[in-house]
Design an enzyme around this catalytic site. Structure first.
Site, PDB file in Angstrom:
ATOM      1  N   TYR A  55       0.809  -1.217   0.000  1.00  0.00           N
ATOM      2  CA  TYR A  55       0.000   0.000   0.000  1.00  0.00           C
ATOM      3  C   TYR A  55       0.849   1.277   0.000  1.00  0.00           C
ATOM      4  O   TYR A  55       0.417   2.305  -0.527  1.00  0.00           O
ATOM      5  CB  TYR A  55      -0.956  -0.001   1.196  1.00  0.00           C
ATOM      6  CG  TYR A  55      -2.238  -0.768   0.935  1.00  0.00           C
ATOM      7  CD1 TYR A  55      -2.962  -0.559  -0.230  1.00  0.00           C
ATOM      8  CD2 TYR A  55      -2.738  -1.691   1.851  1.00  0.00           C
ATOM      9  CE1 TYR A  55      -4.140  -1.238  -0.492  1.00  0.00           C
ATOM     10  CE2 TYR A  55      -3.920  -2.376   1.601  1.00  0.00           C
ATOM     11  CZ  TYR A  55      -4.624  -2.138   0.427  1.00  0.00           C
ATOM     12  OH  TYR A  55      -5.795  -2.804   0.171  1.00  0.00           O
ATOM     13  N   ALA A  91      12.792   3.288  10.012  1.00  0.00           N
ATOM     14  CA  ALA A  91      11.875   4.424  10.189  1.00  0.00           C
ATOM     15  C   ALA A  91      11.512   4.653  11.664  1.00  0.00           C
ATOM     16  O   ALA A  91      11.045   5.736  12.018  1.00  0.00           O
ATOM     17  CB  ALA A  91      10.601   4.199   9.382  1.00  0.00           C
ATOM     18  N   TYR A 102      -7.526 -11.466  13.248  1.00  0.00           N
ATOM     19  CA  TYR A 102      -7.229 -10.060  12.963  1.00  0.00           C
ATOM     20  C   TYR A 102      -7.973  -9.132  13.925  1.00  0.00           C
ATOM     21  O   TYR A 102      -7.412  -8.653  14.902  1.00  0.00           O
ATOM     22  CB  TYR A 102      -7.529  -9.723  11.494  1.00  0.00           C
ATOM     23  CG  TYR A 102      -6.694  -8.566  11.012  1.00  0.00           C
ATOM     24  CD1 TYR A 102      -5.602  -8.742  10.192  1.00  0.00           C
ATOM     25  CD2 TYR A 102      -6.967  -7.263  11.453  1.00  0.00           C
ATOM     26  CE1 TYR A 102      -4.804  -7.676   9.802  1.00  0.00           C
ATOM     27  CE2 TYR A 102      -6.183  -6.187  11.063  1.00  0.00           C
ATOM     28  CZ  TYR A 102      -5.108  -6.402  10.241  1.00  0.00           C
ATOM     29  OH  TYR A 102      -4.327  -5.354   9.874  1.00  0.00           O
ATOM     30  N   LYS A 149      -4.183  -2.102  15.853  1.00  0.00           N
ATOM     31  CA  LYS A 149      -4.923  -1.202  14.964  1.00  0.00           C
ATOM     32  C   LYS A 149      -5.875  -0.307  15.762  1.00  0.00           C
ATOM     33  O   LYS A 149      -6.119   0.837  15.373  1.00  0.00           O
ATOM     34  CB  LYS A 149      -5.673  -1.998  13.894  1.00  0.00           C
ATOM     35  CG  LYS A 149      -4.749  -2.719  12.915  1.00  0.00           C
ATOM     36  CD  LYS A 149      -3.880  -1.747  12.136  1.00  0.00           C
ATOM     37  CE  LYS A 149      -3.057  -2.392  11.051  1.00  0.00           C
ATOM     38  NZ  LYS A 149      -2.142  -1.455  10.391  1.00  0.00           N
ATOM     39  N   VAL A 168      -5.630  -7.318   0.616  1.00  0.00           N
ATOM     40  CA  VAL A 168      -4.937  -7.561  -0.659  1.00  0.00           C
ATOM     41  C   VAL A 168      -3.704  -8.415  -0.392  1.00  0.00           C
ATOM     42  O   VAL A 168      -3.273  -8.551   0.761  1.00  0.00           O
ATOM     43  CB  VAL A 168      -4.496  -6.229  -1.341  1.00  0.00           C
ATOM     44  CG1 VAL A 168      -5.696  -5.437  -1.826  1.00  0.00           C
ATOM     45  CG2 VAL A 168      -3.633  -5.385  -0.420  1.00  0.00           C
ATOM     46  N   VAL A 169      -3.146  -8.966  -1.461  1.00  0.00           N
ATOM     47  CA  VAL A 169      -1.954  -9.808  -1.299  1.00  0.00           C
ATOM     48  C   VAL A 169      -0.732  -8.904  -1.204  1.00  0.00           C
ATOM     49  O   VAL A 169      -0.406  -8.196  -2.161  1.00  0.00           O
ATOM     50  CB  VAL A 169      -1.792 -10.768  -2.497  1.00  0.00           C
ATOM     51  CG1 VAL A 169      -0.653 -11.748  -2.237  1.00  0.00           C
ATOM     52  CG2 VAL A 169      -3.080 -11.516  -2.777  1.00  0.00           C
ATOM     53  N   THR A 170      -0.103  -8.895  -0.046  1.00  0.00           N
ATOM     54  CA  THR A 170       1.171  -8.182   0.128  1.00  0.00           C
ATOM     55  C   THR A 170       2.070  -9.088   0.973  1.00  0.00           C
ATOM     56  O   THR A 170       1.614 -10.103   1.508  1.00  0.00           O
ATOM     57  CB  THR A 170       1.016  -6.835   0.887  1.00  0.00           C
ATOM     58  OG1 THR A 170       0.588  -7.107   2.218  1.00  0.00           O
ATOM     59  CG2 THR A 170       0.041  -5.903   0.200  1.00  0.00           C
TER      60      THR A 170
END
Ligand code: NAD
Length: 392
Positions: A53, A112, A235, A244, A273-275
């Site tokens: 993303y 980061a 999740y 989250k 999504v696939v990541t």
């Protein structure tokens, strides 16, 4: 060297530079085909800019709105005989495309979470950009060293309360089996919040504000996944879900601390999504393969670049942003429709090892997985000798 995928469990341990460049190009072309996007960001900082993303956010900012992008990622360079990471090659490809298009792009490769990286980024902004008007927080990491205490925390993907046993698409063996995941203890929950919660996002915004490099009216968003019953056990009602939830705390703190700048801060809820990050989560390969079957069949599935394109144009920079009940920018509303969820559930309940290809789109899932690492892209010669050393 000739590079073929080396898959170990849920990860591919190598990557193809030419394939990664083709994948980045594919996403850039998708954005370019959409035409003029109107008003949008000009100077964008993307934390986690190299894959998934975050990369899509960089591409939409740069090639959709013509923005200058400063990225931060944590990737490995290739060397003689060993490939670099996909994110490294993706970043090199982004830089090459940006240069050809006359767009500013700079990337800092390192941690980061550290104060040192925050200082370096601020110095780059002051030297090259002046101020930032959009900060995308898209880090996904298994661990974080807190620069203030020096302590390193690891995140876990575990349910809270009770252990779970659930149906699973075992991607190594290509069968349907079951996985049991033990419940997390209090430390594991707290550590996951420390790694994937909102604290570092807040610290980034504080550092940028204190250095006076945020423009008035700037926007920032972090990304979340708010699913439904099928994904709750691992999740929503699990360690990552707790982390989250901490974004919801952080977003309020950020709004308050940047009141003087009239900033806008959001948590955005995105599609599954696939990541690289999602393929490590048990349940997700089966859930996403079922989701692909339903939503691609309906013509409603949006992959990574389409989700981010729509997030920017409809919500972040749209006239009438859409919010979910929790106040998040609501981009995965199509995925969460009851009708879609109940058809995925029916697939989930019925599928066995013999009907994987008939009932789910695991083939599509696997192809997306390979593409993350630059494999299985049309037009790439995978028998050709390629140099794994690529720089940006
Ligand atoms: P990803 O694994 O593709 O990308 C992670 C990025 O973080 C990479 O650019 C990586 O280099 C960078 N990174 C990791 N550790 C770092 C560090 N220490 N310093 C600097 N950079 C670092 O992940 P993704 O799936 O795109 O996830 C991004 C965000 O989107 C996460 O918050 C995730 O929870 C959220 N999200 C993902 C999904 C999904 O289905 N994949 C759905 C909704 C929300």
């Amino acid at each position: 060297m000739v590079i073929k995928p080396k898959i170990r469990g849920f990860i591919c341990t190598n990557a193809h530079p030419v394939g990664c460049a083709a994948s980045v190009k594919e996403q850039i072309d998708y954005v370019k085909q959409q035409g003029d996007l109107g008003q949008g960001p000009k100077n964008v900082l993307i934390l986690g800019c190299s894959t998934g993303y975050g990369l899509a956010s960089r591409i939409v900012s740069g090639f959709g709105y013509g923005a200058a992008t400063l990225g931060v990622c944590f990737e490995k360079e290739g060397s003689e005989g060993k490939t670099g990471t996909a994110g490294y090659y993706n970043t090199a490809a982004y830089h090459a495309e940006a240069k050809a298009a006359g767009l500013y792009a700079k990337t800092l490769n390192g941690d980061a979470f550290s104060d040192e990286m925050k200082d370096k980024v601020i110095a780059e902004i002051k030297a090259d950009l002046g101020k930032i008007d959009l900060v995308i927080y898209s880090l996904a990491s298994p661990r974080r060293t807190d620069p203030r205490s020096g302590e390193t925390y690891s995140s876990t993907l575990k349910p809270i309360g009770e252990p779970i046993t659930t149906k699973n698409l075992n991607t190594s063996k290509r069968i349907i089996d079951e996985v049991t995941v033990e419940a997390a203890n209090e430390d594991e929950i707290a550590n996951t919040v420390k790694v994937m919660g909102g604290e570092d996002w807040e610290w980034w915004i504080d550092a940028l504000k204190d250095a006076d490099v945020l423009s008035e009216g700037f926007k920032t968003t972090a990304y979340t996944y708010i699913g439904k019953e099928l994904t709750w056990p691992i999740y929503g009602h699990a360690t990552i879900g707790k982390a989250k939830e901490d974004l919801d705390r952080a977003v309020l703190a950020i709004r308050q601390s940047t009141e003087g700048l009239k900033g806008e801060a959001y948590v955005s809820s995105l599609n599954a999504v696939v990541t690289q990050a999602s393929s490590a989560i048990p349940i997700m390969p089966l859930y996403i393969s079922g989701l692909f079957k339903v939503m691609k069949g309906d013509g409603t599935y949006e992959g990574t670049i389409a989700q981010i394109f729509n997030l920017f144009t409809e919500n972040l920079f749209g006239e009438t942003p859409r919010f979910d009940a929790g106040g998040h920018l609501f981009q995965n509303y199509k995925e969460l429709q009851d009708d879609v969820q109940s058809r995925v559930k029916a697939i989930w309940d019925a599928v066995d090892s013999d009907t994987i290809d008939e009932l789910t789109d695991y083939k599509g899932y696997h192809q997306e997985f390979l593409k993350l690492f630059g494999f299985d892209l049309a037009g790439v010669d995978y028998e050709a000798d390629v140099d794994p050393v690529v720089s940006w």
